[in-house]
Motif scaffolding. Structure first.
Motif, mmCIF file in Angstrom:
data_model
loop_
_atom_site.group_PDB
_atom_site.id
_atom_site.type_symbol
_atom_site.label_atom_id
_atom_site.label_comp_id
_atom_site.label_asym_id
_atom_site.label_seq_id
_atom_site.Cartn_x
_atom_site.Cartn_y
_atom_site.Cartn_z
ATOM 1 N N THR A 2 -33.160 77.948 21.132
ATOM 2 C CA THR A 2 -32.874 78.921 20.081
ATOM 3 C C THR A 2 -34.067 78.985 19.132
ATOM 4 O O THR A 2 -34.559 77.961 18.682
ATOM 5 C CB THR A 2 -31.604 78.537 19.289
ATOM 6 O OG1 THR A 2 -30.500 78.507 20.192
ATOM 7 C CG2 THR A 2 -31.321 79.525 18.176
ATOM 8 N N LYS A 4 -35.299 80.702 15.529
ATOM 9 C CA LYS A 4 -34.774 81.318 14.313
ATOM 10 C C LYS A 4 -35.894 81.980 13.526
ATOM 11 O O LYS A 4 -37.064 81.618 13.664
ATOM 12 C CB LYS A 4 -34.072 80.284 13.448
ATOM 13 C CG LYS A 4 -32.840 79.699 14.107
ATOM 14 C CD LYS A 4 -32.138 78.715 13.216
ATOM 15 C CE LYS A 4 -30.883 78.214 13.928
ATOM 16 N NZ LYS A 4 -30.068 77.371 13.049
ATOM 17 N N GLU A 13 -31.401 86.318 7.874
ATOM 18 C CA GLU A 13 -31.749 85.316 8.871
ATOM 19 C C GLU A 13 -31.261 85.799 10.223
ATOM 20 O O GLU A 13 -30.230 86.461 10.318
ATOM 21 C CB GLU A 13 -31.100 83.968 8.539
ATOM 22 C CG GLU A 13 -31.594 83.368 7.245
ATOM 23 C CD GLU A 13 -30.900 82.069 6.868
ATOM 24 O OE1 GLU A 13 -29.947 81.649 7.582
ATOM 25 O OE2 GLU A 13 -31.283 81.473 5.845
ATOM 26 N N TYR A 14 -32.007 85.453 11.270
ATOM 27 C CA TYR A 14 -31.663 85.897 12.622
ATOM 28 C C TYR A 14 -32.087 84.837 13.618
ATOM 29 O O TYR A 14 -32.758 83.855 13.264
ATOM 30 C CB TYR A 14 -32.332 87.237 12.933
ATOM 31 C CG TYR A 14 -33.824 87.224 12.755
ATOM 32 C CD1 TYR A 14 -34.678 86.845 13.781
ATOM 33 C CD2 TYR A 14 -34.396 87.572 11.527
ATOM 34 C CE1 TYR A 14 -36.051 86.806 13.597
ATOM 35 C CE2 TYR A 14 -35.771 87.536 11.343
ATOM 36 C CZ TYR A 14 -36.585 87.153 12.383
ATOM 37 O OH TYR A 14 -37.946 87.113 12.203
ATOM 38 N N GLN A 15 -31.689 85.024 14.856
ATOM 39 C CA GLN A 15 -32.087 84.103 15.905
ATOM 40 C C GLN A 15 -32.020 84.790 17.260
ATOM 41 O O GLN A 15 -31.375 85.825 17.413
ATOM 42 C CB GLN A 15 -31.207 82.860 15.925
ATOM 43 C CG GLN A 15 -29.789 83.124 16.404
ATOM 44 C CD GLN A 15 -28.947 81.860 16.390
ATOM 45 O OE1 GLN A 15 -29.025 81.074 15.440
ATOM 46 N NE2 GLN A 15 -28.152 81.669 17.420
ATOM 47 N N GLN A 51 -29.302 87.939 17.452
ATOM 48 C CA GLN A 51 -28.250 88.192 16.467
ATOM 49 C C GLN A 51 -28.746 87.952 15.056
ATOM 50 O O GLN A 51 -29.587 87.089 14.830
ATOM 51 C CB GLN A 51 -27.006 87.346 16.735
ATOM 52 C CG GLN A 51 -27.185 85.865 16.501
ATOM 53 C CD GLN A 51 -25.924 85.083 16.840
ATOM 54 O OE1 GLN A 51 -25.260 85.346 17.837
ATOM 55 N NE2 GLN A 51 -25.591 84.119 16.011
ATOM 56 N N ASN A 53 -27.759 86.477 11.607
ATOM 57 C CA ASN A 53 -26.806 85.471 11.142
ATOM 58 C C ASN A 53 -26.478 85.585 9.664
ATOM 59 O O ASN A 53 -25.474 85.049 9.216
ATOM 60 C CB ASN A 53 -27.367 84.064 11.391
ATOM 61 C CG ASN A 53 -27.587 83.796 12.855
ATOM 62 O OD1 ASN A 53 -26.845 84.257 13.700
ATOM 63 N ND2 ASN A 53 -28.628 83.043 13.155
ATOM 64 N N LYS A 54 -27.356 86.228 8.914
ATOM 65 C CA LYS A 54 -27.158 86.316 7.466
ATOM 66 C C LYS A 54 -27.774 87.613 6.977
ATOM 67 O O LYS A 54 -28.879 87.975 7.392
ATOM 68 C CB LYS A 54 -27.835 85.129 6.776
ATOM 69 C CG LYS A 54 -27.744 85.135 5.265
ATOM 70 C CD LYS A 54 -28.501 83.950 4.678
ATOM 71 C CE LYS A 54 -28.559 84.035 3.170
ATOM 72 N NZ LYS A 54 -29.490 83.043 2.611
#
Length: 136
Positions: A2, A4, A13-15, A51, A53-54
């Motif tokens: 993963t 980030k 934030e994404y990953q 995706q 995430n934040k």
């Protein structure tokens, strides 16, 4: 694996998981304008592996040379360029490598392609071993 990333202020934030399908520099005028730099460095990943995430990135649409929409996502607070979704590549997300965490912005020092080399600024040289494409 993963990987980030985030914007400068941390509001977004994404990953993504796995390895990028492609690591590329893009020298097109659109990327130059969008980043305020000579090119973008990009990790191209399947959309299914990406995706947020934040946060909620804002988007700006522009029509590319193909006549299709390039949707650029950015942080509405700090303005950081985050990623692009191209209509001509509906299954991929083009992540701007500068936002990747933990030294991942280097893309492993393995650029596979340079795109829009016709627009490359004159003080930059081609990367040895990278495929050189006049357009996309």
């Amino acid at each position: 694996m993963t990987t980030k990333g985030s914007c400068m202020c941390g509001d977004v934030e994404y990953q993504f998981t796995g390895e990028p399908a492609m690591k590329a520099l893009c020298h097109c005028i659109d990327c130059q304008k969008w980043t305020g730099g000579a090119f973008t460095s990009n990790a191209v990943v399947p959309r299914t592996s990406f995706q947020v995430n934040k946060g909620s990135p804002k988007a700006y649409d522009i029509t590319g040379d193909s006549g299709k929409i390039n949707k650029h996502f950015f942080c509405s607070n700090c303005g950081s360029s985050l990623y692009t979704e191209l209509e001509i590549m509906p299954d991929m997300t083009v992540i701007k490598a500068g936002g990747l965490d933990g030294g991942a912005a280097s893309l492993g020092n393995a650029i596979g392609a340079e795109l829009y080399v016709k627009d490359r600024v004159s003080y930059l040289q081609s990367i040895d071993g990278a495929k050189q494409e006049q357009k996309m």
